[in-house]
Design a protein around this motif. Structure first.
Motif, PDB file in Angstrom:
ATOM      1  N   LEU A   1     -17.728   0.534  11.508  1.00 40.10           N
ATOM      2  CA  LEU A   1     -18.982   1.211  11.836  1.00 40.10           C
ATOM      3  C   LEU A   1     -19.690   0.573  13.029  1.00 40.10           C
ATOM      4  CD1 LEU A   1     -20.403   1.755   8.236  1.00 40.10           C
ATOM      5  CD2 LEU A   1     -19.550   3.524   9.789  1.00 40.10           C
TER       6      LEU A   1
ATOM      7  N   PRO B   1     -19.712   2.233  18.692  1.00 45.52           N
ATOM      8  CA  PRO B   1     -20.336   3.542  18.922  1.00 45.52           C
ATOM      9  C   PRO B   1     -19.318   4.676  19.036  1.00 45.52           C
ATOM     10  CG  PRO B   1     -20.514   2.136  20.869  1.00 45.52           C
ATOM     11  CD  PRO B   1     -19.997   1.280  19.766  1.00 45.52           C
TER      12      PRO B   1
ATOM     13  N   ARG C   1     -18.422   5.521  15.506  1.00 45.76           N
ATOM     14  CA  ARG C   1     -19.508   6.257  14.835  1.00 45.76           C
ATOM     15  C   ARG C   1     -19.577   7.688  15.351  1.00 45.76           C
ATOM     16  NH1 ARG C   1     -22.411   1.671  15.772  1.00 45.76           N
ATOM     17  NH2 ARG C   1     -23.777   2.727  17.255  1.00 45.76           N
TER      18      ARG C   1
ATOM     19  N   LEU D   1     -16.971   9.607  13.535  1.00 49.47           N
ATOM     20  CA  LEU D   1     -17.402   9.892  12.164  1.00 49.47           C
ATOM     21  C   LEU D   1     -18.458  10.992  12.133  1.00 49.47           C
ATOM     22  CD1 LEU D   1     -17.645   6.361  10.519  1.00 49.47           C
ATOM     23  CD2 LEU D   1     -16.090   8.214   9.898  1.00 49.47           C
ATOM     24  N   ALA D   2     -19.371  10.959  13.109  1.00 50.58           N
ATOM     25  CA  ALA D   2     -20.425  11.969  13.147  1.00 50.58           C
ATOM     26  C   ALA D   2     -19.822  13.354  13.336  1.00 50.58           C
ATOM     27  CB  ALA D   2     -21.414  11.648  14.268  1.00 50.58           C
TER      28      ALA D   2
ATOM     29  N   LEU E   1     -16.731  14.171  12.433  1.00 48.32           N
ATOM     30  CA  LEU E   1     -15.969  14.495  11.217  1.00 48.32           C
ATOM     31  C   LEU E   1     -16.891  14.878  10.061  1.00 48.32           C
ATOM     32  CD1 LEU E   1     -13.167  11.799  11.413  1.00 48.32           C
ATOM     33  CD2 LEU E   1     -12.961  14.261  11.787  1.00 48.32           C
ATOM     34  N   ALA E   2     -18.134  14.395  10.101  1.00 48.49           N
ATOM     35  CA  ALA E   2     -19.091  14.772   9.054  1.00 48.49           C
ATOM     36  C   ALA E   2     -19.367  16.274   9.118  1.00 48.49           C
ATOM     37  CB  ALA E   2     -20.386  13.988   9.208  1.00 48.49           C
ATOM     38  N   ARG E   3     -19.223  16.849  10.306  1.00 50.45           N
ATOM     39  CA  ARG E   3     -19.447  18.286  10.461  1.00 50.45           C
ATOM     40  C   ARG E   3     -18.205  19.097  10.128  1.00 50.45           C
ATOM     41  NH1 ARG E   3     -22.616  15.980  14.471  1.00 50.45           N
ATOM     42  NH2 ARG E   3     -21.424  16.263  16.377  1.00 50.45           N
ATOM     43  N   GLY E   4     -17.129  18.404   9.731  1.00 54.30           N
ATOM     44  CA  GLY E   4     -15.906  19.100   9.343  1.00 54.30           C
ATOM     45  C   GLY E   4     -14.673  18.435   9.921  1.00 54.30           C
ATOM     46  N   PRO E   5     -13.514  18.693   9.320  1.00 55.25           N
ATOM     47  CA  PRO E   5     -12.255  18.128   9.790  1.00 55.25           C
ATOM     48  C   PRO E   5     -12.015  18.463  11.255  1.00 55.25           C
ATOM     49  CG  PRO E   5     -11.961  19.213   7.672  1.00 55.25           C
ATOM     50  CD  PRO E   5     -13.333  19.570   8.144  1.00 55.25           C
TER      51      PRO E   5
ATOM     52  N   HIS F   1     -10.063  13.841   8.463  1.00 53.62           N
ATOM     53  CA  HIS F   1     -11.259  14.144   7.686  1.00 53.62           C
ATOM     54  C   HIS F   1     -11.859  12.865   7.105  1.00 53.62           C
ATOM     55  CE1 HIS F   1      -9.276  13.559   3.781  1.00 53.62           C
ATOM     56  NE2 HIS F   1      -8.208  14.004   4.395  1.00 53.62           N
ATOM     57  N   ILE F   2     -13.144  12.925   6.835  1.00 53.49           N
ATOM     58  CA  ILE F   2     -13.853  11.771   6.277  1.00 53.49           C
ATOM     59  C   ILE F   2     -13.445  11.531   4.831  1.00 53.49           C
ATOM     60  CG2 ILE F   2     -16.137  11.172   5.331  1.00 53.49           C
ATOM     61  CD1 ILE F   2     -17.352  11.669   7.902  1.00 53.49           C
TER      62      ILE F   2
ATOM     63  N   GLY G   1     -28.582   3.611  18.908  1.00 54.48           N
ATOM     64  CA  GLY G   1     -27.193   3.203  19.098  1.00 54.48           C
ATOM     65  C   GLY G   1     -27.004   1.708  19.168  1.00 54.48           C
TER      66      GLY G   1
ATOM     67  N   ASP H   1     -25.102  -0.779  16.503  1.00 54.33           N
ATOM     68  CA  ASP H   1     -23.998  -1.658  16.911  1.00 54.33           C
ATOM     69  C   ASP H   1     -24.229  -3.055  16.361  1.00 54.33           C
ATOM     70  OD1 ASP H   1     -23.091   0.454  18.416  1.00 54.33           O
ATOM     71  OD2 ASP H   1     -23.216  -0.569  20.348  1.00 54.33           O
TER      72      ASP H   1
ATOM     73  N   PHE I   1     -24.391  -3.287  12.269  1.00 55.73           N
ATOM     74  CA  PHE I   1     -23.109  -3.216  11.563  1.00 55.73           C
ATOM     75  C   PHE I   1     -22.212  -4.388  11.932  1.00 55.73           C
ATOM     76  CE2 PHE I   1     -24.046   1.509  11.224  1.00 55.73           C
ATOM     77  CZ  PHE I   1     -24.267   1.458   9.862  1.00 55.73           C
TER      78      PHE I   1
ATOM     79  N   TRP J   1     -28.235   5.794   8.315  1.00 56.43           N
ATOM     80  CA  TRP J   1     -27.188   6.375   9.163  1.00 56.43           C
ATOM     81  C   TRP J   1     -25.974   6.748   8.304  1.00 56.43           C
ATOM     82  CZ3 TRP J   1     -22.149   6.235  10.485  1.00 56.43           C
ATOM     83  CH2 TRP J   1     -21.772   6.953  11.626  1.00 56.43           C
TER      84      TRP J   1
ATOM     85  N   GLN K   1     -26.683   9.730   5.921  1.00 61.13           N
ATOM     86  CA  GLN K   1     -26.776  11.034   6.583  1.00 61.13           C
ATOM     87  C   GLN K   1     -25.397  11.624   6.808  1.00 61.13           C
ATOM     88  OE1 GLN K   1     -29.216  10.241  10.005  1.00 61.13           O
ATOM     89  NE2 GLN K   1     -31.130  10.426   8.839  1.00 61.13           N
ATOM     90  N   ARG K   2     -24.447  10.801   7.295  1.00 63.12           N
ATOM     91  CA  ARG K   2     -23.069  11.296   7.502  1.00 63.12           C
ATOM     92  C   ARG K   2     -22.441  11.691   6.179  1.00 63.12           C
ATOM     93  NH1 ARG K   2     -25.984   9.717  11.106  1.00 63.12           N
ATOM     94  NH2 ARG K   2     -25.917  11.719  12.166  1.00 63.12           N
ATOM     95  N   ARG K   3     -22.614  10.829   5.204  1.00 65.25           N
ATOM     96  CA  ARG K   3     -21.982  11.081   3.920  1.00 65.25           C
ATOM     97  C   ARG K   3     -22.507  12.377   3.311  1.00 65.25           C
ATOM     98  NH1 ARG K   3     -23.182   9.939  -1.314  1.00 65.25           N
ATOM     99  NH2 ARG K   3     -25.062   8.808  -0.719  1.00 65.25           N
TER     100      ARG K   3
ATOM    101  N   GLU L   1     -23.943  14.916   4.803  1.00 65.56           N
ATOM    102  CA  GLU L   1     -23.512  16.070   5.596  1.00 65.56           C
ATOM    103  C   GLU L   1     -22.105  16.496   5.161  1.00 65.56           C
ATOM    104  OE1 GLU L   1     -23.780  15.204   9.746  1.00 65.56           O
ATOM    105  OE2 GLU L   1     -23.467  17.292  10.373  1.00 65.56           O
ATOM    106  N   TRP L   2     -21.232  15.505   5.032  1.00 62.84           N
ATOM    107  CA  TRP L   2     -19.855  15.787   4.632  1.00 62.84           C
ATOM    108  C   TRP L   2     -19.794  16.334   3.200  1.00 62.84           C
ATOM    109  CZ3 TRP L   2     -15.098  16.784   5.960  1.00 62.84           C
ATOM    110  CH2 TRP L   2     -14.067  16.593   5.049  1.00 62.84           C
TER     111      TRP L   2
ATOM    112  N   ARG M   1     -20.888  19.846   2.765  1.00 64.82           N
ATOM    113  CA  ARG M   1     -19.806  20.729   3.224  1.00 64.82           C
ATOM    114  C   ARG M   1     -18.782  20.966   2.127  1.00 64.82           C
ATOM    115  NH1 ARG M   1     -17.276  22.644   8.029  1.00 64.82           N
ATOM    116  NH2 ARG M   1     -15.338  22.617   6.857  1.00 64.82           N
TER     117      ARG M   1
END
Lengths: 121, 121
Positions: free
Chosen positions: A17, A20, A23, A26-27, A29-33, A75-76, B7, B11, B14, B87, B90-92, B94-95, B98
């Motif tokens: 993580l 950048p 990340r 990952l951002a 992939l959070a919106r989809g594969p 995918h995540i 950002g 960095d 993490f 952070w 939010q990703r988790r 979102e996924w 979905r």
DNA sequence: GATATAGTTAAGCACATGCTTAACTATTTA
DNA sequence: TAAATAGTTAAGCATGTGCTTAACTATATC
């Protein structure tokens, strides 16, 4: 004990993580594969570099992928995300509960010394 | 936009969390402020090494310290912990939202095509 | 079957990281 | 004031990280 066994997993997860570019992947992939090439598009670096980042994400257990034809779809894997977020929040909550107790204590009106207080600190 | 400006902070945060010695220091500090020497005790490394880890934690904004007499007392700064945990979550989320939508969709019994469905995906 | 597409492997390089030892500076404490 | 305590600084070294280029392998598509 929760914290101890997951040590290596947390090392790899936070390390993954910390970059950048990863990340950003990952951002997305959070919106989809997504395919490797699609992950690479916003990244201002060559494909091999992106592959290396993907390898880091996969070996941290944050991402999985499978090859379909000539395309690799990623995918995540959200369990490791949970683990990392939980580690952070446990420390934060422990600290903030302490602050709250201290705040209460300081707000408590003067009280004769040696009075029972309920805590053995 | 939330994600973009932070950002550099993410960095550093993490990166700081990626080392087991530094997580050990944070775990101790979550239980209350402590001196450098006390943080060093469980760590199987020399004091200068611990100082360097402390410098990493401080420049990531995760810890602050002040010198009192000859002792340096350190304490957690929980805002950066929140930022990092947020952070990840939010990703988790979102996924996972979905995945939930997809699960619902697959469970939905067959339906004539072109039927209104309420979502523009 | 030739050519474009998507990904992969290997090698090498610049720089960052995590540690050590040695020498030094401030404060207590006896 | 001598000696112990707590921390600090500087230097050096082994290893890890992030990137590149060059060459190569599989699938599509024409």
């Amino acid at each position: 004990m929760t914290t101890v066994e997951h040590g290596a997993a947390l090392d790899a997860t936070f390390q993954a993580l910390a970059d950048p570019a990863r990340r950003c992947m990952l951002a997305q992939l959070a919106r989809g594969p997504a395919a490797v090439g699609k992950l690479a598009r916003p990244l201002a670096m060559t494909l091999p570099a992106v592959m290396q980042h993907l390898a880091v994400l996969e070996s941290a257990g944050l991402v999985r992928s499978q090859k379909i034809g000539r395309v690799r779809v990623c995918h995540i894997e959200s369990r490791r995300l949970s683990l990392a977020a939980r580690w952070i929040d446990q420390r934060r909550l422990e600290w903030e509960r302490r602050l709250d107790r201290l705040g209460e204590y300081l707000q408590t009106p003067k009280r004769p010394r040696g009075d029972p207080h309920g805590d053995g600190n």
